[in-house]
Write a protein that holds these residues in place. Structure first.
Motif, PDB file in Angstrom:
ATOM      1  N   GLU A 198      -9.285   9.273   4.073  1.00 38.49           N
ATOM      2  CA  GLU A 198      -8.875   9.883   5.355  1.00 38.49           C
ATOM      3  C   GLU A 198      -7.597   9.226   5.884  1.00 38.49           C
ATOM      4  OE1 GLU A 198     -13.401  11.064   6.803  1.00 38.49           O
ATOM      5  OE2 GLU A 198     -12.338   9.424   7.808  1.00 38.49           O
ATOM      6  N   ILE A 199      -7.539   7.891   5.828  1.00 38.24           N
ATOM      7  CA  ILE A 199      -6.340   7.195   6.325  1.00 38.24           C
ATOM      8  C   ILE A 199      -5.125   7.581   5.489  1.00 38.24           C
ATOM      9  CG2 ILE A 199      -5.246   4.934   6.639  1.00 38.24           C
ATOM     10  CD1 ILE A 199      -8.078   3.821   7.230  1.00 38.24           C
ATOM     11  N   LEU A 200      -5.317   7.657   4.176  1.00 35.15           N
ATOM     12  CA  LEU A 200      -4.186   8.058   3.316  1.00 35.15           C
ATOM     13  C   LEU A 200      -3.679   9.440   3.722  1.00 35.15           C
ATOM     14  CD1 LEU A 200      -4.800   7.233  -0.464  1.00 35.15           C
ATOM     15  CD2 LEU A 200      -2.748   6.804   0.899  1.00 35.15           C
ATOM     16  N   GLY A 201      -4.605  10.365   3.979  1.00 35.89           N
ATOM     17  CA  GLY A 201      -4.225  11.719   4.396  1.00 35.89           C
ATOM     18  C   GLY A 201      -3.441  11.690   5.705  1.00 35.89           C
ATOM     19  N   GLU A 202      -3.907  10.862   6.657  1.00 37.49           N
ATOM     20  CA  GLU A 202      -3.192  10.777   7.944  1.00 37.49           C
ATOM     21  C   GLU A 202      -1.782  10.237   7.730  1.00 37.49           C
ATOM     22  OE1 GLU A 202      -5.740   8.310  10.346  1.00 37.49           O
ATOM     23  OE2 GLU A 202      -7.343   9.820  10.234  1.00 37.49           O
ATOM     24  N   VAL A 203      -1.647   9.219   6.885  1.00 38.09           N
ATOM     25  CA  VAL A 203      -0.326   8.627   6.647  1.00 38.09           C
ATOM     26  C   VAL A 203       0.583   9.628   5.936  1.00 38.09           C
ATOM     27  CG1 VAL A 203       0.883   6.840   5.319  1.00 38.09           C
ATOM     28  CG2 VAL A 203      -1.140   6.250   6.664  1.00 38.09           C
ATOM     29  N   LEU A 204       0.015  10.401   5.012  1.00 39.93           N
ATOM     30  CA  LEU A 204       0.831  11.371   4.256  1.00 39.93           C
ATOM     31  C   LEU A 204       1.082  12.638   5.050  1.00 39.93           C
ATOM     32  CD1 LEU A 204      -0.846  10.995   0.732  1.00 39.93           C
ATOM     33  CD2 LEU A 204       1.302   9.985   1.530  1.00 39.93           C
ATOM     34  N   GLY A 205       0.299  12.829   6.143  1.00 38.71           N
ATOM     35  CA  GLY A 205       0.504  14.005   6.980  1.00 38.71           C
ATOM     36  C   GLY A 205      -0.098  15.268   6.405  1.00 38.71           C
ATOM     37  N   THR A 256      -1.304 -18.200   6.602  1.00 42.35           N
ATOM     38  CA  THR A 256      -0.004 -17.744   7.116  1.00 42.35           C
ATOM     39  C   THR A 256       0.082 -17.798   8.635  1.00 42.35           C
ATOM     40  OG1 THR A 256      -0.606 -15.411   7.405  1.00 42.35           O
ATOM     41  CG2 THR A 256       0.108 -16.092   5.189  1.00 42.35           C
ATOM     42  N   GLY A 257      -1.061 -17.881   9.303  1.00 44.71           N
ATOM     43  CA  GLY A 257      -1.057 -17.866  10.768  1.00 44.71           C
ATOM     44  C   GLY A 257      -0.991 -16.464  11.341  1.00 44.71           C
ATOM     45  N   GLY A 258      -0.822 -15.445  10.501  1.00 42.10           N
ATOM     46  CA  GLY A 258      -0.722 -14.071  10.996  1.00 42.10           C
ATOM     47  C   GLY A 258      -1.896 -13.229  10.526  1.00 42.10           C
ATOM     48  N   PRO A 259      -2.022 -12.003  11.077  1.00 41.99           N
ATOM     49  CA  PRO A 259      -3.117 -11.128  10.664  1.00 41.99           C
ATOM     50  C   PRO A 259      -2.792 -10.434   9.344  1.00 41.99           C
ATOM     51  CG  PRO A 259      -1.759 -10.022  12.296  1.00 41.99           C
ATOM     52  CD  PRO A 259      -1.168 -11.396  12.114  1.00 41.99           C
ATOM     53  N   PRO A 260      -3.814 -10.041   8.580  1.00 39.53           N
ATOM     54  CA  PRO A 260      -3.543  -9.259   7.367  1.00 39.53           C
ATOM     55  C   PRO A 260      -3.087  -7.844   7.716  1.00 39.53           C
ATOM     56  CG  PRO A 260      -5.921  -9.620   7.651  1.00 39.53           C
ATOM     57  CD  PRO A 260      -5.236 -10.330   8.776  1.00 39.53           C
ATOM     58  N   ASN A 261      -2.334  -7.244   6.815  1.00 36.04           N
ATOM     59  CA  ASN A 261      -1.862  -5.867   7.017  1.00 36.04           C
ATOM     60  C   ASN A 261      -3.030  -4.885   6.957  1.00 36.04           C
ATOM     61  OD1 ASN A 261       0.804  -6.703   7.149  1.00 36.04           O
ATOM     62  ND2 ASN A 261       1.112  -6.493   4.938  1.00 36.04           N
ATOM     63  N   THR A 262      -2.899  -3.794   7.716  1.00 35.92           N
ATOM     64  CA  THR A 262      -3.922  -2.748   7.683  1.00 35.92           C
ATOM     65  C   THR A 262      -3.712  -1.848   6.466  1.00 35.92           C
ATOM     66  OG1 THR A 262      -2.593  -1.186   8.934  1.00 35.92           O
ATOM     67  CG2 THR A 262      -3.998  -2.706  10.205  1.00 35.92           C
ATOM     68  N   TYR A 263      -4.754  -1.078   6.182  1.00 39.76           N
ATOM     69  CA  TYR A 263      -4.659  -0.111   5.082  1.00 39.76           C
ATOM     70  C   TYR A 263      -3.573   0.923   5.380  1.00 39.76           C
ATOM     71  CZ  TYR A 263      -6.211   2.903   1.278  1.00 39.76           C
ATOM     72  OH  TYR A 263      -6.262   3.656   0.127  1.00 39.76           O
ATOM     73  N   ALA A 264      -3.461   1.328   6.655  1.00 43.92           N
ATOM     74  CA  ALA A 264      -2.428   2.324   7.016  1.00 43.92           C
ATOM     75  C   ALA A 264      -1.032   1.750   6.773  1.00 43.92           C
ATOM     76  CB  ALA A 264      -2.600   2.750   8.472  1.00 43.92           C
ATOM     77  N   GLU A 265      -0.830   0.458   7.078  1.00 48.24           N
ATOM     78  CA  GLU A 265       0.488  -0.157   6.817  1.00 48.24           C
ATOM     79  C   GLU A 265       0.770  -0.165   5.314  1.00 48.24           C
ATOM     80  OE1 GLU A 265       0.885  -3.301  10.545  1.00 48.24           O
ATOM     81  OE2 GLU A 265      -0.458  -3.794   8.906  1.00 48.24           O
ATOM     82  N   TRP A 266      -0.233  -0.539   4.539  1.00 44.79           N
ATOM     83  CA  TRP A 266      -0.053  -0.552   3.086  1.00 44.79           C
ATOM     84  C   TRP A 266       0.281   0.865   2.581  1.00 44.79           C
ATOM     85  CZ3 TRP A 266      -2.698   2.230  -0.616  1.00 44.79           C
ATOM     86  CH2 TRP A 266      -2.409   1.901  -1.938  1.00 44.79           C
ATOM     87  N   ALA A 267      -0.501   1.864   3.063  1.00 41.91           N
ATOM     88  CA  ALA A 267      -0.303   3.243   2.603  1.00 41.91           C
ATOM     89  C   ALA A 267       1.092   3.744   2.978  1.00 41.91           C
ATOM     90  CB  ALA A 267      -1.381   4.147   3.199  1.00 41.91           C
ATOM     91  N   GLY A 268       1.570   3.368   4.172  1.00 43.72           N
ATOM     92  CA  GLY A 268       2.915   3.793   4.595  1.00 43.72           C
ATOM     93  C   GLY A 268       3.983   3.246   3.651  1.00 43.72           C
ATOM     94  N   ARG A 269       3.799   2.006   3.197  1.00 46.94           N
ATOM     95  CA  ARG A 269       4.792   1.409   2.287  1.00 46.94           C
ATOM     96  C   ARG A 269       4.796   2.097   0.932  1.00 46.94           C
ATOM     97  NH1 ARG A 269       2.879  -3.786   2.387  1.00 46.94           N
ATOM     98  NH2 ARG A 269       2.614  -3.781   0.136  1.00 46.94           N
ATOM     99  N   HIS A 270       3.630   2.659   0.532  1.00 45.30           N
ATOM    100  CA  HIS A 270       3.519   3.261  -0.796  1.00 45.30           C
ATOM    101  C   HIS A 270       3.487   4.791  -0.741  1.00 45.30           C
ATOM    102  CE1 HIS A 270       2.950  -0.488  -2.981  1.00 45.30           C
ATOM    103  NE2 HIS A 270       2.177  -0.889  -2.001  1.00 45.30           N
ATOM    104  N   ALA A 271       3.809   5.374   0.428  1.00 39.05           N
ATOM    105  CA  ALA A 271       3.623   6.826   0.605  1.00 39.05           C
ATOM    106  C   ALA A 271       4.324   7.630  -0.488  1.00 39.05           C
ATOM    107  CB  ALA A 271       4.126   7.238   1.989  1.00 39.05           C
ATOM    108  N   ASP A 272       5.502   7.172  -0.911  1.00 39.69           N
ATOM    109  CA  ASP A 272       6.240   7.948  -1.925  1.00 39.69           C
ATOM    110  C   ASP A 272       5.462   8.088  -3.227  1.00 39.69           C
ATOM    111  OD1 ASP A 272       8.261   8.371  -0.214  1.00 39.69           O
ATOM    112  OD2 ASP A 272       9.654   6.913  -1.105  1.00 39.69           O
ATOM    113  N   ARG A 273       4.611   7.107  -3.513  1.00 34.50           N
ATOM    114  CA  ARG A 273       3.838   7.178  -4.766  1.00 34.50           C
ATOM    115  C   ARG A 273       2.824   8.325  -4.735  1.00 34.50           C
ATOM    116  NH1 ARG A 273       3.602   2.076  -7.431  1.00 34.50           N
ATOM    117  NH2 ARG A 273       2.247   3.106  -8.952  1.00 34.50           N
TER     118      ARG A 273
END
Ligand SMILES: NC(=O)c1ccc[n+]([C@@H]2O[C@H](COP(=O)([O-])OP(=O)(O)OC[C@H]3O[C@@H](n4cnc5c(N)ncnc54)[C@H](OP(=O)(O)O)[C@@H]3O)[C@@H](O)[C@H]2O)c1
Length: 275
Positions: A198-205, A256-273
């Motif tokens: 579902e998240i992948l679909g939202e990111v891909l539109g 790292t002191g920071g939060p891990p990336n969300t699945y939506a952030e990961w999917a946005g980076r790989h959307a072209d695939r």
């Protein structure tokens, strides 16, 4: 000097990027030194992790080494050569504790950890749970027909971004004080297979369909890329994760002191695939 193995892969490539950006001197092990392009002045060294002697020159002059596990590697021989060459510290890519008890995959990673502990060198273990990048295997059927074919729709994982794994590895390589630590990492949220679709679909539109396979059909698909025993172990993990809520692991924040990336952030980076 830092030696990075698996340096041309998804995690290792990013590790090289982070280390060179931090100003470290980096040597990158690859079986294809003439073909690869490395960031920031990293130097490619030839070596095959399945042939220990071929890696010996790459250990010369190295202080800290990142070891990326390759099935069937002669790890005790590799560690003996590293120690002989003067390597002081090892950062090992391992695996988190997975659902369903110690699977074959987990047993192999724990055996690697035991070998590193026994080597007498300082060590840090980076134990990621399932990679978000595993879902890149869905790209062909999404590109072809907006459909994900998979078994275990309600298997809950908290998958982790390869950039976060690399950030933890790089932090461990750059800081001697990380010796003796074990970092267990997940992403920030438990997600079932269907929720990830579902998240992948939202990111891909565009909406994506999920078509459920039987475990046997999934096994047939997996054995095209993995040994049957590993495919069975992967299915066992997914079966055990079904109907559960995956635990969130603290390693990214600890290292790292920071939060891990969300699945939506990961999917946005790989959307072209997926397009
Ligand atoms: N998938 C998961 O959910 C998960 C979870 C925890 C841990 N892991 C671990 O993560 C690793 C897989 O990561 P990945 O799929 O992201 O890898 P990947 O991007 O496919 O990278 C493969 C890398 O391994 C190197 N390599 C392969 N065989 C080699 C050999 N014989 N000698 C030297 N280098 C070799 C390749 O280098 P060259 O081709 O340049 O030589 C390349 O840099 C596995 O070790 C797995 O156990 C996976």
């Amino acid at each position: 000097m830092i030696l990075v193995t698996g340096a041309t892969g998804r995690i290792g490539g990013r590790v090289v990027h982070e280390l060179t950006a931090a100003g470290a001197t980096v040597r990158a092990l690859t079986r294809r030194p003439d073909e690869v392009q490395l960031p920031g002045g990293a130097v490619a060294m030839p070596g095959d992790l399945r042939v220990a002697a071929s890696v010996e020159p790459a250990f010369e002059g190295v202080d800290v080494a990142y070891l990326f596990p390759v099935p069937g590697w002669p790890i005790a021989d590799l560690l003996a050569l590293a120690r002989k060459a003067g390597v002081r510290r090892i950062v090992l890519l391992s695996s988190a504790t997975l659902p369903g008890g110690p699977s074959l995959i987990e047993q192999q990673h724990r055996a690697n950890e035991d070998a590193v502990r026994a080597s007498g060198m300082l060590c840090t273990f980076v134990r990621p749970t399932a990679f978000m990048a595993n879902d890149l295997s869905w790209a062909p059927s999404i590109r072809a027909g907006d459909t994900v074919y998979n078994a275990f729709p309600d298997a809950s994982l908290a998958p982790v971004d390869e950039h976060d794994i690399a950030a933890v590895v790089a932090a461990a390589l750059l800081d001697d004080d990380r010796a003796g630590h074990t970092y267990e990492l997940s992403g920030p949220e438990p997600l079932t297979t269907v929720e990830r679709v579902e998240i992948l679909g939202e990111v891909l539109g565009r909406p994506l369909r999920f078509t459920e396979l039987s475990p046997q059909e999934l096994r047939t698909a997996l054995v095209a890329h993995h040994p049957p025993a590993v495919a069975d172990a992967m299915i066992g993990v997914l079966a055990a994760a079904s109907g559960t809520t995956a635990p969130i692991l603290p390693g990214v924040h600890q290292a790292t002191g920071g939060p891990p990336n969300t699945y939506a952030e990961w999917a946005g980076r790989h959307a072209d695939r997926f397009r």
